[in-house]
Design an enzyme around this catalytic site. Structure first.
Site: not given
Length: 428
Positions: A272-274, A276-277
Protein backbone atom coordinates in the site's frame (compact mmCIF):
# COMPACT_ATOMS: atom_id res chain seq x y z
CA UNK A 1 -11.16 21.52 28.30
CA UNK A 2 -8.28 21.25 30.77
CA UNK A 3 -5.33 19.53 28.98
CA UNK A 4 -3.83 18.42 32.30
CA UNK A 5 -6.91 16.39 33.14
CA UNK A 6 -6.83 14.68 29.75
CA UNK A 7 -3.09 13.99 29.98
CA UNK A 8 -3.56 12.48 33.44
CA UNK A 9 -6.24 10.15 32.08
CA UNK A 10 -3.85 8.90 29.40
CA UNK A 11 -0.91 8.51 31.78
CA UNK A 12 -3.09 6.37 34.07
CA UNK A 13 -4.43 4.37 31.09
CA UNK A 14 -7.94 5.13 32.27
CA UNK A 15 -9.09 6.36 28.88
CA UNK A 16 -11.25 4.59 26.36
CA UNK A 17 -10.00 4.42 22.76
CA UNK A 18 -11.98 4.00 19.55
CA UNK A 19 -9.96 2.73 16.60
CA UNK A 20 -11.34 2.97 13.07
CA UNK A 21 -9.94 0.56 10.46
CA UNK A 22 -8.84 -2.94 11.43
CA UNK A 23 -6.26 -3.82 8.81
CA UNK A 24 -2.49 -4.27 8.99
CA UNK A 25 -2.17 -1.03 10.98
CA UNK A 26 -5.31 -0.96 13.07
CA UNK A 27 -5.44 -4.45 14.54
CA UNK A 28 -1.83 -4.45 15.85
CA UNK A 29 -2.55 -1.02 17.39
CA UNK A 30 -5.57 -2.48 19.16
CA UNK A 31 -3.33 -5.15 20.67
CA UNK A 32 -0.67 -2.64 21.77
CA UNK A 33 -3.28 -0.41 23.41
CA UNK A 34 -5.13 -3.22 25.16
CA UNK A 35 -1.92 -4.77 26.48
CA UNK A 36 -1.18 -1.70 28.60
CA UNK A 37 -4.71 -1.53 29.95
CA UNK A 38 -6.76 0.57 27.56
CA UNK A 39 -10.32 -0.42 26.70
CA UNK A 40 -10.44 -0.43 22.90
CA UNK A 41 -13.49 -0.30 20.65
CA UNK A 42 -12.34 -1.66 17.30
CA UNK A 43 -14.54 -0.20 14.55
CA UNK A 44 -14.82 -1.44 10.98
CA UNK A 45 -17.59 -1.68 8.42
CA UNK A 46 -16.39 -5.13 7.35
CA UNK A 47 -18.56 -7.64 9.27
CA UNK A 48 -15.95 -10.39 8.78
CA UNK A 49 -13.31 -8.42 10.68
CA UNK A 50 -15.67 -7.40 13.46
CA UNK A 51 -16.96 -10.96 13.92
CA UNK A 52 -13.45 -12.43 13.83
CA UNK A 53 -12.21 -10.01 16.48
CA UNK A 54 -15.13 -10.68 18.80
CA UNK A 55 -14.42 -14.40 18.47
CA UNK A 56 -10.75 -13.80 19.22
CA UNK A 57 -9.68 -15.06 15.80
CA UNK A 58 -6.93 -13.12 14.04
CA UNK A 59 -7.01 -12.74 10.26
CA UNK A 60 -3.47 -11.32 10.17
CA UNK A 61 -0.27 -13.33 10.37
CA UNK A 62 1.39 -10.69 12.56
CA UNK A 63 -1.36 -10.89 15.21
CA UNK A 64 -1.54 -14.01 17.31
CA UNK A 65 -5.08 -15.35 17.86
CA UNK A 66 -4.26 -16.51 21.38
CA UNK A 67 -3.17 -12.99 22.37
CA UNK A 68 -6.19 -11.43 20.69
CA UNK A 69 -8.64 -13.84 22.32
CA UNK A 70 -7.21 -13.21 25.79
CA UNK A 71 -7.67 -9.47 25.37
CA UNK A 72 -11.18 -9.89 23.96
CA UNK A 73 -12.17 -12.25 26.78
CA UNK A 74 -10.86 -9.79 29.36
CA UNK A 75 -13.04 -7.05 27.89
CA UNK A 76 -10.14 -4.92 26.68
CA UNK A 77 -11.03 -5.22 22.97
CA UNK A 78 -14.48 -5.23 21.43
CA UNK A 79 -15.25 -5.20 17.71
CA UNK A 80 -18.05 -3.00 16.41
CA UNK A 81 -19.50 -1.68 13.17
CA UNK A 82 -20.95 1.40 14.88
CA UNK A 83 -19.23 4.76 15.33
CA UNK A 84 -21.47 5.59 18.29
CA UNK A 85 -18.77 4.30 20.65
CA UNK A 86 -16.88 7.56 19.95
CA UNK A 87 -19.40 9.29 22.22
CA UNK A 88 -17.84 7.65 25.28
CA UNK A 89 -14.24 7.53 24.00
CA UNK A 90 -11.37 9.79 24.96
CA UNK A 91 -9.32 9.20 21.82
CA UNK A 92 -10.06 7.99 18.33
CA UNK A 93 -7.41 6.72 15.92
CA UNK A 94 -8.17 6.55 12.19
CA UNK A 95 -6.33 3.85 10.19
CA UNK A 96 -8.39 3.56 7.03
CA UNK A 97 -7.06 2.98 3.49
CA UNK A 98 -5.84 5.85 1.30
CA UNK A 99 -5.61 4.27 -2.18
CA UNK A 100 -5.12 5.86 -5.57
CA UNK A 101 -7.97 6.83 -7.86
CA UNK A 102 -8.30 5.83 -11.51
CA UNK A 103 -6.04 8.69 -12.62
CA UNK A 104 -3.42 7.97 -9.92
CA UNK A 105 -4.80 10.81 -7.82
CA UNK A 106 -5.41 10.62 -4.04
CA UNK A 107 -8.58 8.86 -2.95
CA UNK A 108 -9.35 10.16 0.54
CA UNK A 109 -12.97 9.02 0.55
CA UNK A 110 -12.41 6.56 3.42
CA UNK A 111 -10.65 9.19 5.54
CA UNK A 112 -13.33 11.81 4.94
CA UNK A 113 -16.11 9.29 5.59
CA UNK A 114 -14.53 8.35 8.94
CA UNK A 115 -14.03 11.99 9.90
CA UNK A 116 -17.65 12.84 9.09
CA UNK A 117 -18.77 10.01 11.39
CA UNK A 118 -16.46 11.31 14.12
CA UNK A 119 -17.99 14.77 13.69
CA UNK A 120 -21.41 13.26 14.49
CA UNK A 121 -20.21 11.97 17.86
CA UNK A 122 -17.46 14.42 18.79
CA UNK A 123 -17.47 15.77 22.34
CA UNK A 124 -15.27 18.08 24.45
CA UNK A 125 -11.78 16.75 25.13
CA UNK A 126 -11.67 14.17 22.30
CA UNK A 127 -8.27 13.43 20.77
CA UNK A 128 -8.44 12.59 17.05
CA UNK A 129 -5.35 11.07 15.45
CA UNK A 130 -5.09 10.22 11.77
CA UNK A 131 -2.53 7.54 10.87
CA UNK A 132 -3.54 6.91 7.25
CA UNK A 133 -0.82 8.06 4.87
CA UNK A 134 -1.68 11.19 2.93
CA UNK A 135 -0.16 14.32 1.41
CA UNK A 136 0.98 17.30 3.52
CA UNK A 137 -1.92 19.66 4.04
CA UNK A 138 -4.68 17.06 4.33
CA UNK A 139 -5.36 17.65 8.03
CA UNK A 140 -5.44 21.44 7.78
CA UNK A 141 -7.18 21.76 4.42
CA UNK A 142 -9.73 18.91 4.50
CA UNK A 143 -10.20 17.63 8.06
CA UNK A 144 -10.00 20.82 10.15
CA UNK A 145 -12.87 22.52 8.23
CA UNK A 146 -15.17 19.55 8.96
CA UNK A 147 -14.99 20.27 12.68
CA UNK A 148 -14.71 24.06 12.38
CA UNK A 149 -18.02 24.27 10.55
CA UNK A 150 -19.82 22.77 13.54
CA UNK A 151 -18.38 25.46 15.78
CA UNK A 152 -15.53 23.57 17.48
CA UNK A 153 -12.14 25.13 18.19
CA UNK A 154 -9.14 22.88 17.67
CA UNK A 155 -6.75 22.79 20.61
CA UNK A 156 -9.52 23.84 23.00
CA UNK A 157 -12.67 21.81 22.34
CA UNK A 158 -10.92 18.87 20.69
CA UNK A 159 -7.37 17.90 19.69
CA UNK A 160 -6.23 16.93 16.19
CA UNK A 161 -2.98 15.09 15.41
CA UNK A 162 -1.32 13.20 12.61
CA UNK A 163 0.94 10.24 13.35
CA UNK A 164 2.06 8.29 10.26
CA UNK A 165 1.82 4.52 10.46
CA UNK A 166 5.12 2.69 9.99
CA UNK A 167 4.02 -0.92 10.14
CA UNK A 168 6.11 -3.44 8.20
CA UNK A 169 4.08 -6.66 7.76
CA UNK A 170 6.16 -9.77 8.35
CA UNK A 171 8.95 -7.94 10.21
CA UNK A 172 9.63 -9.85 13.44
CA UNK A 173 12.12 -7.35 14.84
CA UNK A 174 10.25 -4.08 14.33
CA UNK A 175 6.57 -3.89 15.20
CA UNK A 176 3.95 -1.46 16.47
CA UNK A 177 5.27 -1.27 20.04
CA UNK A 178 8.93 -0.53 19.33
CA UNK A 179 8.93 1.47 16.08
CA UNK A 180 9.59 5.17 16.91
CA UNK A 181 6.33 7.12 16.57
CA UNK A 182 6.34 10.46 14.77
CA UNK A 183 3.56 12.84 15.79
CA UNK A 184 2.50 16.33 14.78
CA UNK A 185 -0.32 18.43 16.22
CA UNK A 186 -2.56 21.11 14.76
CA UNK A 187 -1.79 23.29 17.82
CA UNK A 188 0.63 23.15 20.74
CA UNK A 189 -2.07 21.67 22.97
CA UNK A 190 -2.86 19.07 20.32
CA UNK A 191 0.78 18.00 20.23
CA UNK A 192 1.05 17.82 24.03
CA UNK A 193 -2.02 15.65 24.36
CA UNK A 194 -1.11 13.50 21.36
CA UNK A 195 2.36 12.85 22.79
CA UNK A 196 0.89 12.02 26.19
CA UNK A 197 -1.43 9.49 24.57
CA UNK A 198 1.12 7.73 22.37
CA UNK A 199 3.84 7.71 25.02
CA UNK A 200 1.49 5.84 27.33
CA UNK A 201 1.74 2.69 25.22
CA UNK A 202 4.68 3.12 22.82
CA UNK A 203 8.41 3.21 23.60
CA UNK A 204 9.73 6.12 21.52
CA UNK A 205 7.82 9.26 20.56
CA UNK A 206 9.19 11.72 17.99
CA UNK A 207 7.29 15.03 18.15
CA UNK A 208 7.67 17.36 15.15
CA UNK A 209 6.97 21.05 14.68
CA UNK A 210 3.74 20.88 12.67
CA UNK A 211 1.05 18.55 11.50
CA UNK A 212 2.21 19.04 7.87
CA UNK A 213 5.72 17.95 8.88
CA UNK A 214 4.34 14.70 10.30
CA UNK A 215 2.35 14.12 7.10
CA UNK A 216 5.47 14.70 5.02
CA UNK A 217 7.67 12.32 7.05
CA UNK A 218 5.95 9.21 5.66
CA UNK A 219 6.02 10.63 2.13
CA UNK A 220 9.78 11.17 2.41
CA UNK A 221 10.40 7.70 3.85
CA UNK A 222 8.60 5.87 1.07
CA UNK A 223 9.70 8.18 -1.73
CA UNK A 224 13.28 7.50 -0.64
CA UNK A 225 12.66 3.78 -0.99
CA UNK A 226 10.83 4.10 -4.31
CA UNK A 227 13.61 6.19 -5.85
CA UNK A 228 16.38 3.86 -4.67
CA UNK A 229 14.55 0.73 -5.80
CA UNK A 230 14.03 2.33 -9.21
CA UNK A 231 17.72 3.18 -9.38
CA UNK A 232 18.84 -0.36 -8.61
CA UNK A 233 16.29 -1.72 -11.09
CA UNK A 234 17.91 0.46 -13.73
CA UNK A 235 21.32 -0.83 -12.62
CA UNK A 236 20.04 -4.39 -13.05
CA UNK A 237 19.14 -3.74 -16.67
CA UNK A 238 22.43 -1.92 -17.29
CA UNK A 239 24.45 -4.74 -15.75
CA UNK A 240 22.59 -7.30 -17.88
CA UNK A 241 23.63 -5.31 -20.96
CA UNK A 242 27.26 -5.44 -19.78
CA UNK A 243 27.06 -9.14 -18.77
CA UNK A 244 27.65 -8.25 -15.11
CA UNK A 245 26.04 -9.80 -12.01
CA UNK A 246 24.17 -7.02 -10.19
CA UNK A 247 23.68 -9.24 -7.14
CA UNK A 248 27.42 -9.83 -6.70
CA UNK A 249 28.02 -6.11 -7.20
CA UNK A 250 25.47 -5.11 -4.54
CA UNK A 251 26.93 -7.53 -1.99
CA UNK A 252 30.45 -6.30 -2.69
CA UNK A 253 29.41 -2.64 -2.46
CA UNK A 254 27.62 -3.48 0.80
CA UNK A 255 30.93 -4.26 2.48
CA UNK A 256 31.67 -0.52 2.54
CA UNK A 257 31.04 0.52 6.17
CA UNK A 258 29.76 3.98 5.25
CA UNK A 259 28.04 5.85 2.44
CA UNK A 260 26.17 2.88 0.93
CA UNK A 261 22.80 1.28 1.68
CA UNK A 262 21.69 -1.95 0.05
CA UNK A 263 18.63 -1.89 -2.17
CA UNK A 264 17.70 -4.83 -4.36
CA UNK A 265 16.11 -5.03 -7.81
CA UNK A 266 12.94 -6.98 -8.48
CA UNK A 267 9.70 -7.12 -10.46
CA UNK A 268 8.64 -3.63 -9.32
CA UNK A 269 7.23 -2.28 -6.06
CA UNK A 270 4.12 -3.36 -4.20
CA UNK A 271 2.12 -2.94 -1.04
CA UNK A 272 0.00 0.00 0.00
CA UNK A 273 2.88 2.41 0.65
CA UNK A 274 5.77 2.56 -1.82
CA UNK A 275 3.77 2.52 -5.08
CA UNK A 276 1.16 4.93 -3.67
CA UNK A 277 2.60 7.48 -1.22
CA UNK A 278 5.00 9.23 -3.62
CA UNK A 279 2.11 9.80 -6.05
CA UNK A 280 0.13 11.55 -3.31
CA UNK A 281 3.03 13.96 -3.06
CA UNK A 282 3.43 14.55 -6.79
CA UNK A 283 -0.32 15.21 -7.00
CA UNK A 284 0.00 17.83 -4.27
CA UNK A 285 2.94 19.46 -6.03
CA UNK A 286 1.00 19.64 -9.29
CA UNK A 287 -1.63 21.69 -7.47
CA UNK A 288 1.18 24.23 -6.99
CA UNK A 289 2.35 23.94 -10.61
CA UNK A 290 5.45 22.00 -9.60
CA UNK A 291 6.70 18.47 -10.16
CA UNK A 292 9.20 16.02 -8.68
CA UNK A 293 11.33 14.64 -11.47
CA UNK A 294 12.95 11.97 -9.31
CA UNK A 295 9.62 10.60 -8.08
CA UNK A 296 8.04 10.69 -11.53
CA UNK A 297 11.01 8.94 -13.11
CA UNK A 298 11.23 6.30 -10.38
CA UNK A 299 7.51 5.59 -10.70
CA UNK A 300 7.92 5.03 -14.45
CA UNK A 301 10.96 2.81 -13.90
CA UNK A 302 9.33 0.62 -11.27
CA UNK A 303 6.09 0.40 -13.22
CA UNK A 304 7.86 -0.94 -16.32
CA UNK A 305 9.71 -3.74 -14.51
CA UNK A 306 6.92 -6.36 -14.93
CA UNK A 307 7.11 -5.86 -18.70
CA UNK A 308 10.90 -6.17 -18.55
CA UNK A 309 10.64 -9.57 -16.85
CA UNK A 310 7.96 -10.80 -19.25
CA UNK A 311 10.23 -9.80 -22.14
CA UNK A 312 13.12 -11.59 -20.42
CA UNK A 313 10.99 -14.73 -20.10
CA UNK A 314 10.04 -14.51 -23.76
CA UNK A 315 13.70 -14.27 -24.77
CA UNK A 316 14.65 -17.29 -22.63
CA UNK A 317 11.89 -19.32 -24.24
CA UNK A 318 12.95 -18.27 -27.74
CA UNK A 319 16.46 -19.50 -26.94
CA UNK A 320 14.88 -22.89 -26.20
CA UNK A 321 12.91 -22.85 -29.44
CA UNK A 322 9.61 -21.99 -27.73
CA UNK A 323 7.23 -19.04 -27.59
CA UNK A 324 5.27 -17.50 -24.73
CA UNK A 325 1.89 -18.34 -26.24
CA UNK A 326 2.79 -22.00 -26.63
CA UNK A 327 4.26 -22.31 -23.13
CA UNK A 328 2.92 -22.99 -19.64
CA UNK A 329 4.12 -20.27 -17.28
CA UNK A 330 4.18 -20.77 -13.51
CA UNK A 331 4.44 -17.69 -11.31
CA UNK A 332 6.01 -18.44 -7.95
CA UNK A 333 4.55 -15.95 -5.51
CA UNK A 334 1.96 -13.23 -6.09
CA UNK A 335 2.20 -11.45 -2.70
CA UNK A 336 3.97 -8.09 -2.84
CA UNK A 337 6.67 -9.12 -0.36
CA UNK A 338 8.27 -12.09 1.33
CA UNK A 339 6.22 -14.34 3.62
CA UNK A 340 3.02 -12.25 3.69
CA UNK A 341 -0.39 -12.75 2.10
CA UNK A 342 -0.91 -9.14 1.00
CA UNK A 343 -1.27 -8.69 -2.76
CA UNK A 344 -2.13 -4.96 -2.76
CA UNK A 345 -0.37 -3.23 -5.67
CA UNK A 346 1.75 -6.37 -6.15
CA UNK A 347 3.83 -6.20 -9.34
CA UNK A 348 2.91 -9.86 -9.85
CA UNK A 349 -0.56 -8.68 -10.84
CA UNK A 350 0.94 -6.65 -13.68
CA UNK A 351 2.84 -9.72 -14.83
CA UNK A 352 -0.45 -11.66 -14.78
CA UNK A 353 -2.07 -8.90 -16.85
CA UNK A 354 0.73 -8.86 -19.43
CA UNK A 355 0.74 -12.64 -19.83
CA UNK A 356 -3.02 -13.19 -19.94
CA UNK A 357 -3.44 -10.27 -22.37
CA UNK A 358 -1.53 -12.23 -25.01
CA UNK A 359 -3.22 -15.51 -24.19
CA UNK A 360 -0.45 -17.24 -22.24
CA UNK A 361 -1.35 -20.27 -20.12
CA UNK A 362 -0.52 -18.66 -16.77
CA UNK A 363 -0.72 -20.35 -13.37
CA UNK A 364 0.63 -19.48 -9.96
CA UNK A 365 1.70 -21.06 -6.72
CA UNK A 366 1.84 -19.09 -3.48
CA UNK A 367 1.66 -20.77 -0.05
CA UNK A 368 0.32 -17.53 1.46
CA UNK A 369 -2.27 -16.64 -1.19
CA UNK A 370 -4.61 -19.58 -1.93
CA UNK A 371 -6.77 -17.45 -4.21
CA UNK A 372 -7.44 -13.88 -5.27
CA UNK A 373 -9.69 -11.82 -7.51
CA UNK A 374 -8.13 -9.51 -10.06
CA UNK A 375 -9.79 -7.65 -12.94
CA UNK A 376 -13.07 -9.42 -12.09
CA UNK A 377 -11.42 -12.80 -12.54
CA UNK A 378 -10.89 -15.50 -9.92
CA UNK A 379 -7.41 -17.01 -9.64
CA UNK A 380 -6.50 -20.03 -7.53
CA UNK A 381 -3.07 -21.24 -6.49
CA UNK A 382 -1.79 -24.56 -7.76
CA UNK A 383 -2.14 -27.08 -4.95
CA UNK A 384 0.97 -29.17 -5.59
CA UNK A 385 4.16 -27.13 -6.02
CA UNK A 386 6.14 -30.11 -7.35
CA UNK A 387 3.53 -31.07 -9.93
CA UNK A 388 3.18 -27.46 -11.06
CA UNK A 389 6.93 -27.18 -11.63
CA UNK A 390 7.01 -30.46 -13.53
CA UNK A 391 4.30 -29.23 -15.90
CA UNK A 392 5.72 -25.73 -16.42
CA UNK A 393 7.85 -24.64 -19.37
CA UNK A 394 9.02 -21.59 -17.41
CA UNK A 395 8.82 -20.67 -13.74
CA UNK A 396 9.17 -17.04 -12.67
CA UNK A 397 9.96 -16.24 -9.03
CA UNK A 398 8.10 -13.00 -8.27
CA UNK A 399 8.06 -13.19 -4.48
CA UNK A 400 11.03 -14.42 -2.46
CA UNK A 401 9.02 -16.48 0.04
CA UNK A 402 11.25 -18.48 2.40
CA UNK A 403 9.64 -21.71 1.18
CA UNK A 404 11.02 -21.13 -2.32
CA UNK A 405 14.59 -21.22 -0.96
CA UNK A 406 14.09 -24.95 -0.38
CA UNK A 407 13.22 -25.79 -3.99
CA UNK A 408 15.88 -27.78 -5.84
CA UNK A 409 15.31 -26.46 -9.34
CA UNK A 410 17.85 -28.91 -10.76
CA UNK A 411 15.12 -31.53 -10.50
CA UNK A 412 12.95 -29.76 -13.09
CA UNK A 413 13.21 -29.12 -16.82
CA UNK A 414 11.50 -25.73 -16.77
CA UNK A 415 13.39 -22.51 -17.40
CA UNK A 416 13.68 -20.45 -14.19
CA UNK A 417 13.54 -16.65 -14.13
CA UNK A 418 14.41 -15.23 -10.70
CA UNK A 419 13.28 -11.61 -10.39
CA UNK A 420 14.41 -11.51 -6.75
CA UNK A 421 17.94 -12.88 -6.89
CA UNK A 422 20.73 -14.44 -8.89
CA UNK A 423 20.04 -16.59 -11.92
CA UNK A 424 19.10 -20.16 -10.97
CA UNK A 425 20.71 -22.99 -12.87
CA UNK A 426 18.69 -26.10 -13.70
CA UNK A 427 18.62 -28.88 -16.29
CA UNK A 428 18.29 -26.33 -19.07
Amino acid sequence: MNPRKIISKFSQREARVALIGLGYVGLPLCIALAKVGYEVIAIDRDPFKVTSINKGISYLKDVDSETLKALVDSGKIKGSDSYEAITTSDAVIVCVPTPLGDQENPDLSCVLSAMKEIARFIHPGLLISLESTTYPGTSRELILPLFSQIGLEVGEDYFLCFSPERIDPGNKDWHTSNIPKVIGGMTENCLKIGCAFYSSFLKVIVPVSSIETAEMVKILENSFRAVNIAFVNEMLIACETLSLDIWEIIEAAGTKPFGFMKFYPGPGVGGHCIPVDPLYFTWKLRQRNQDSQFISLSHSMNKMMPKYWVARANQKLIEQGKTLRESKILLLGVAYKKDVSDIRESPALNVVDDLTRIGVDTRYYDPFVPSFIHQNRQFASEIDQNEALLEADLAMILTNHSAFDQIDFSLYNCIVINTRGREIKNRN
